[in-house]
Design an enzyme around this catalytic site. Structure first.
Site, PDB file in Angstrom:
ATOM      1  CG  HIS A 207      66.881  -6.465  -8.780  1.00  0.00           C
ATOM      2  ND1 HIS A 207      66.091  -7.589  -8.837  1.00  0.00           N
ATOM      3  CD2 HIS A 207      67.987  -6.832  -8.065  1.00  0.00           C
ATOM      4  CE1 HIS A 207      66.681  -8.591  -8.215  1.00  0.00           C
ATOM      5  NE2 HIS A 207      67.832  -8.159  -7.723  1.00  0.00           N
TER       6      HIS A 207
ATOM      7  CE  LYS B 274      71.597 -18.555  -7.446  1.00  0.00           C
ATOM      8  NZ  LYS B 274      72.034 -17.165  -7.284  1.00  0.00           N
TER       9      LYS B 274
ATOM     10  NE  ARG C 227      69.547  -7.177  -0.723  1.00  0.00           N
ATOM     11  CZ  ARG C 227      69.455  -8.327  -1.350  1.00  0.00           C
ATOM     12  NH1 ARG C 227      68.288  -8.770  -1.746  1.00  0.00           N
ATOM     13  NH2 ARG C 227      70.512  -9.054  -1.579  1.00  0.00           N
TER      14      ARG C 227
END
Ligand code: ADP
Length: 166
Positions: free
Chosen positions: A22, A46, A95
């Protein structure tokens, strides 16, 4: 609709916790844009290891060296947050191929929701291309060494938190 500034970008995520993958995107984004706003998502549905305020505090600490980066929390749709911030760009990190599929779908949906906002992708650095917060949380819980992937201020809190029974 009000004008959006194409020189201001927003980088959103859960950052539970922030890792060097990040931080690499934050550093590169801060060089590419006049201003970079890091948006930390609040998702009441979440469960996260770190609370929203802890995630924001850690991000503020690691982003402090970059003078044009600001950290804010947000709830709800990312495009609404980006528009509210007056930014014309949504910055994302990519990624793997599996990221690509998800991110491609999301960017198309976001473009439909708000055609004024462009999504810009930066490829993850090779050494961080396999790093995700969820993997780091799992490894930390099992006592693995994560020093290569975490900014200094995150190391202690992640080890301490991951070992604590929830
Ligand atoms: P994670 O998948 O690590 O939990 P987030 O949901 O917080 O991350 O992701 C926020 C943004 O950061 C997304 O655009 C994601 O693709 C990107 N990102 C996550 N990990 C990396 C990494 N290792 N390198 C580059 N970008 C990354």
């Amino acid at each position: 609709m009000p004008e959006l500034n194409p020189r201001v970008a927003v980088y959103t995520g859960t950052f539970d916790p922030v890792h060097l993958g990040h931080l690499d995107i934050i550093e590169r984004g801060s060089r590419l844009y006049d201003r970079l706003i890091v948006g930390v998502g609040i998702n009441p549905d979440k469960a996260t290891l770190f609370s929203i305020d802890e995630r924001v505090d850690l991000l503020e600490e690691v982003a402090r060296p970059f003078g044009n980066v600001e950290v804010r929390k947000f709830e709800g749709l990312a495009v609404q947050f980006v528009r509210g911030a007056g930014a014309g760009v949504m910055l994302r990190g990519l990624r793997t191929l599996s990221d690509m599929e998800y991110e491609f779908t999301m960017s198309l949906m976001n473009l439909n929701l708000d055609p004024g906002i462009e999504t810009v992708f930066l490829m993850a650095k090779e050494e961080y291309s396999h790093v995700s917060s969820s993997l780091l949380r799992q490894i930390a819980a099992l006592g693995g060494d994560l020093s290569k992937f975490l900014p200094d201020p995150v190391k202690g809190p992640l080890v301490e938190r991951a070992r604590r029974p929830t």
